[in-house]
Scaffold this active site. Sequence first.
Site, PDB file in Angstrom:
ATOM      1  N   HIS A   1     -24.795  28.874  83.228  1.00 55.00           N
ATOM      2  CA  HIS A   1     -26.008  29.489  82.739  1.00 55.00           C
ATOM      3  C   HIS A   1     -26.001  30.266  81.307  1.00 55.00           C
ATOM      4  O   HIS A   1     -26.661  30.051  80.362  1.00 55.00           O
ATOM      5  CB  HIS A   1     -26.722  30.329  83.955  1.00 55.00           C
ATOM      6  CG  HIS A   1     -27.722  31.006  83.364  1.00 55.00           C
ATOM      7  ND1 HIS A   1     -29.008  30.403  83.543  1.00 55.00           N
ATOM      8  CD2 HIS A   1     -28.133  32.282  83.110  1.00 55.00           C
ATOM      9  CE1 HIS A   1     -30.061  31.162  83.091  1.00 55.00           C
ATOM     10  NE2 HIS A   1     -29.515  32.521  82.864  1.00 55.00           N
TER      11      HIS A   1
ATOM     12  N   HIS B   1     -34.622  31.978  77.047  1.00 58.70           N
ATOM     13  CA  HIS B   1     -34.325  31.269  78.258  1.00 58.70           C
ATOM     14  C   HIS B   1     -35.230  30.122  78.632  1.00 58.70           C
ATOM     15  O   HIS B   1     -34.904  29.097  79.209  1.00 58.70           O
ATOM     16  CB  HIS B   1     -34.937  32.563  79.490  1.00 58.70           C
ATOM     17  CG  HIS B   1     -33.675  33.212  79.965  1.00 58.70           C
ATOM     18  ND1 HIS B   1     -32.980  34.045  79.262  1.00 58.70           N
ATOM     19  CD2 HIS B   1     -32.675  32.917  81.083  1.00 58.70           C
ATOM     20  CE1 HIS B   1     -31.932  34.479  79.747  1.00 58.70           C
ATOM     21  NE2 HIS B   1     -31.581  33.725  80.964  1.00 58.70           N
TER      22      HIS B   1
ATOM     23  N   ASP C   1     -25.654  35.527  79.077  1.00 59.83           N
ATOM     24  CA  ASP C   1     -26.798  35.895  79.554  1.00 59.83           C
ATOM     25  C   ASP C   1     -27.386  37.181  79.290  1.00 59.83           C
ATOM     26  O   ASP C   1     -28.658  37.357  78.891  1.00 59.83           O
ATOM     27  CB  ASP C   1     -26.676  35.747  81.037  1.00 59.83           C
ATOM     28  CG  ASP C   1     -28.166  35.551  81.908  1.00 59.83           C
ATOM     29  OD1 ASP C   1     -28.830  35.020  81.168  1.00 59.83           O
ATOM     30  OD2 ASP C   1     -27.837  35.783  83.128  1.00 59.83           O
TER      31      ASP C   1
ATOM     32  N   HIS D   1     -32.896  27.472  77.380  1.00 54.51           N
ATOM     33  CA  HIS D   1     -31.792  27.182  78.462  1.00 54.51           C
ATOM     34  C   HIS D   1     -32.505  26.144  79.612  1.00 54.51           C
ATOM     35  O   HIS D   1     -31.881  25.310  79.833  1.00 54.51           O
ATOM     36  CB  HIS D   1     -31.556  28.391  79.128  1.00 54.51           C
ATOM     37  CG  HIS D   1     -30.862  28.280  80.335  1.00 54.51           C
ATOM     38  ND1 HIS D   1     -31.754  28.095  81.601  1.00 54.51           N
ATOM     39  CD2 HIS D   1     -29.617  28.313  80.797  1.00 54.51           C
ATOM     40  CE1 HIS D   1     -30.886  27.828  82.780  1.00 54.51           C
ATOM     41  NE2 HIS D   1     -29.754  27.665  82.351  1.00 54.51           N
TER      42      HIS D   1
HETATM   43  N1  LIG Z   1     -32.741  34.886  89.431  1.00 51.52           N
HETATM   44  C1  LIG Z   1     -32.783  35.276  88.357  1.00 51.52           C
HETATM   45  O1  LIG Z   1     -33.153  36.369  87.926  1.00 51.52           O
HETATM   46  C2  LIG Z   1     -31.383  34.585  87.675  1.00 51.52           C
HETATM   47  C3  LIG Z   1     -31.098  35.180  86.355  1.00 51.52           C
HETATM   48  C4  LIG Z   1     -30.085  34.404  85.701  1.00 51.52           C
HETATM   49  C5  LIG Z   1     -29.229  33.399  86.308  1.00 51.52           C
HETATM   50  N2  LIG Z   1     -30.030  32.704  87.406  1.00 51.52           N
HETATM   51  C6  LIG Z   1     -29.500  31.473  88.067  1.00 51.52           C
HETATM   52  O2  LIG Z   1     -28.113  31.746  88.410  1.00 51.52           O
HETATM   53  C7  LIG Z   1     -27.390  30.429  88.396  1.00 51.52           C
HETATM   54  C8  LIG Z   1     -26.061  30.372  87.736  1.00 51.52           C
HETATM   55  O3  LIG Z   1     -25.228  31.269  88.379  1.00 51.52           O
HETATM   56  P1  LIG Z   1     -23.570  31.540  87.935  1.00 51.52           P
HETATM   57  O4  LIG Z   1     -23.579  31.301  86.582  1.00 51.52           O
HETATM   58  O5  LIG Z   1     -23.127  32.499  88.790  1.00 51.52           O
HETATM   59  O6  LIG Z   1     -23.122  30.151  88.816  1.00 51.52           O
HETATM   60  P2  LIG Z   1     -23.218  29.421  90.309  1.00 51.52           P
HETATM   61  O7  LIG Z   1     -23.516  30.466  91.024  1.00 51.52           O
HETATM   62  O8  LIG Z   1     -23.991  28.188  90.151  1.00 51.52           O
HETATM   63  O9  LIG Z   1     -21.650  28.984  90.509  1.00 51.52           O
HETATM   64  C9  LIG Z   1     -20.655  30.013  90.719  1.00 51.52           C
HETATM   65  C10 LIG Z   1     -19.236  29.270  90.901  1.00 51.52           C
HETATM   66  O10 LIG Z   1     -18.447  30.206  91.006  1.00 51.52           O
HETATM   67  C11 LIG Z   1     -17.674  30.344  92.059  1.00 51.52           C
HETATM   68  N3  LIG Z   1     -17.209  31.740  92.366  1.00 51.52           N
HETATM   69  C12 LIG Z   1     -17.987  32.649  92.692  1.00 51.52           C
HETATM   70  N4  LIG Z   1     -17.369  34.041  93.006  1.00 51.52           N
HETATM   71  C13 LIG Z   1     -15.878  33.638  92.309  1.00 51.52           C
HETATM   72  C14 LIG Z   1     -14.674  34.141  92.255  1.00 51.52           C
HETATM   73  N5  LIG Z   1     -14.660  35.624  92.302  1.00 51.52           N
HETATM   74  N6  LIG Z   1     -13.856  33.714  91.678  1.00 51.52           N
HETATM   75  C15 LIG Z   1     -13.676  32.198  91.655  1.00 51.52           C
HETATM   76  N7  LIG Z   1     -14.845  31.518  91.686  1.00 51.52           N
HETATM   77  C16 LIG Z   1     -15.783  32.261  92.425  1.00 51.52           C
HETATM   78  C17 LIG Z   1     -18.655  29.793  93.128  1.00 51.52           C
HETATM   79  O11 LIG Z   1     -17.841  29.241  94.227  1.00 51.52           O
HETATM   80  C18 LIG Z   1     -19.505  28.573  92.393  1.00 51.52           C
HETATM   81  O12 LIG Z   1     -18.738  27.474  92.603  1.00 51.52           O
HETATM   82  C19 LIG Z   1     -28.528  29.643  87.727  1.00 51.52           C
HETATM   83  O13 LIG Z   1     -29.033  28.774  88.718  1.00 51.52           O
HETATM   84  C20 LIG Z   1     -29.326  30.267  86.794  1.00 51.52           C
HETATM   85  O14 LIG Z   1     -30.701  29.872  86.972  1.00 51.52           O
HETATM   86  C21 LIG Z   1     -31.197  33.363  88.100  1.00 51.52           C
HETATM   87 ZN   LIG Z   2     -30.337  34.209  82.585  1.00 47.85          ZN
END
Ligand SMILES: NC(=O)c1ccc[n+]([C@@H]2O[C@H](COP(=O)([O-])OP(=O)(O)OC[C@H]3O[C@@H](n4cnc5c(N)ncnc54)[C@H](O)[C@@H]3O)[C@@H](O)[C@H]2O)c1
Ligand SMILES: [Zn+2]
Length: 382
Positions: free
Chosen positions: A276, A259, A176, A262
């Site tokens: 992501h 993005h 990312d 993506h």
């Molecule tokens: N708003 C923004 O600026 C922005 C930027 C980038 C990405 N995003 C969004 O972020 C999302 C993706 O986030 P993600 O990749 O973190 O995945 P996620 O939040 O969907 O899933 C994370 C998973 O990891 C697990 N987890 C969390 N901490 C843990 C730990 N310490 N040990 C073991 N498991 C753990 C959780 O239970 C969950 O199942 C997407 O929806 C994407 O669009 C948003």
């Molecule tokens: Zn991103």
Amino acid sequence: MSTSHPIRTVISPGRYAQGRGALSRLGELTKPIGSKPLVVADDVVWGLVGDQVTASFADADLPLTRDGFGVYATAKAVETIAARIAEVGADVVVGVGGGSVIDAVKAAGHLAGIRWVSVPTVASTDAPCSALSVIYSEEGAFEEYRFFPHNPDLVLVDSQLVANAPVKFLVAGVGDALATWIEARAVATTDATTMAGGLPTMTGTALARLSWDALWENALPAIAAVREHLVTPAVEKVIEANTLLSGLGFESGGLAAAHAIHNGLTAAPQTHGLTHGQKVNIGSVTQLVLEGAPTQEVRDFIEFTTRVGLPNTLTEIGLTTDDVDDLTRVAEAATAEGETIHAMPFTVRVPELVDALRSIEGFARQVRADAGLPEPVPHRAH
Ligand SMILES: NC(=O)c1ccc[n+]([C@@H]2O[C@H](COP(=O)([O-])OP(=O)(O)OC[C@H]3O[C@@H](n4cnc5c(N)ncnc54)[C@H](O)[C@@H]3O)[C@@H](O)[C@H]2O)c1
Ligand SMILES: [Zn+2]
């Protein structure tokens, strides 16, 4: 429509705090923001941090209410959290976990008119610092960006917690964050509007570049350390690059093709189950191809991201060069009106994007073979 001149702007969270054991400071740092917090964390995350958060809130004399969370930041998940904020009378909402729960909490805090705090427990995305949320359908397809008038009041990252998590999360965060510079430099050339709602500043663009440099230097040793759950200076730098530098860099430096690609990929069910950052990396390689970037630069990027453990072929995201219909749908979604791909210095049309996507398979395989790196392993969606 306003006739005033466009502004250059940078936005950021009120405070960023990172360090080994930082979770013990959550209560103390949340207290100036609100006196009645609602904490949102799924059961896996709460199993990891529940005791520490409870102790930290008790130390700060803060009451604690914790709600669970599902999988995606959907419109419904946001409404549920907002309703709970009203029900418990919370004045600050704290999202603990990955990018999905953090996005849902930001959007709910905004809807309910209260402040919000991000506590990433993995360094998997640059979601924690931004003033926007990405909203998905129940099936996990991209729906919309929602923009808010301010960033989180506090972003707190416990480096030991991040190092204890499976390494795939840190790897995803590197994917990312590498995209941040590739996209910000494109936006800097076109002077397009950024996610911060203005033209890019030197500051936003420079932070995107700093994120890239820090990763190029530290990602490989940091990944090796996190495999063993160790916190080293390289790990601290990669956490900061993935979370803060990339967050400020993408938001105030601007997003472009990577993005948008993506977001397009989320329309292909084959890619579900990928992180992501993994899908973003396909976007980065494809953006470099579309730009006609110097061959050596594309080679270096493919080699580096293979060593990091990120996908750079269609095979690794569950697609093949024969999936032209799927890739056309991906390209249509990626080039939809309002998508950040239109910040590129040239027009990207569906046929060119489909060909660019199909082209990465053969070239990345060749680069990997030349460098003695492993062949891509197919991804199977679940
Ligand atoms: N708003 C923004 O600026 C922005 C930027 C980038 C990405 N995003 C969004 O972020 C999302 C993706 O986030 P993600 O990749 O973190 O995945 P996620 O939040 O969907 O899933 C994370 C998973 O990891 C697990 N987890 C969390 N901490 C843990 C730990 N310490 N040990 C073991 N498991 C753990 C959780 O239970 C969950 O199942 C997407 O929806 C994407 O669009 C948003
Ligand atoms: Zn991103």
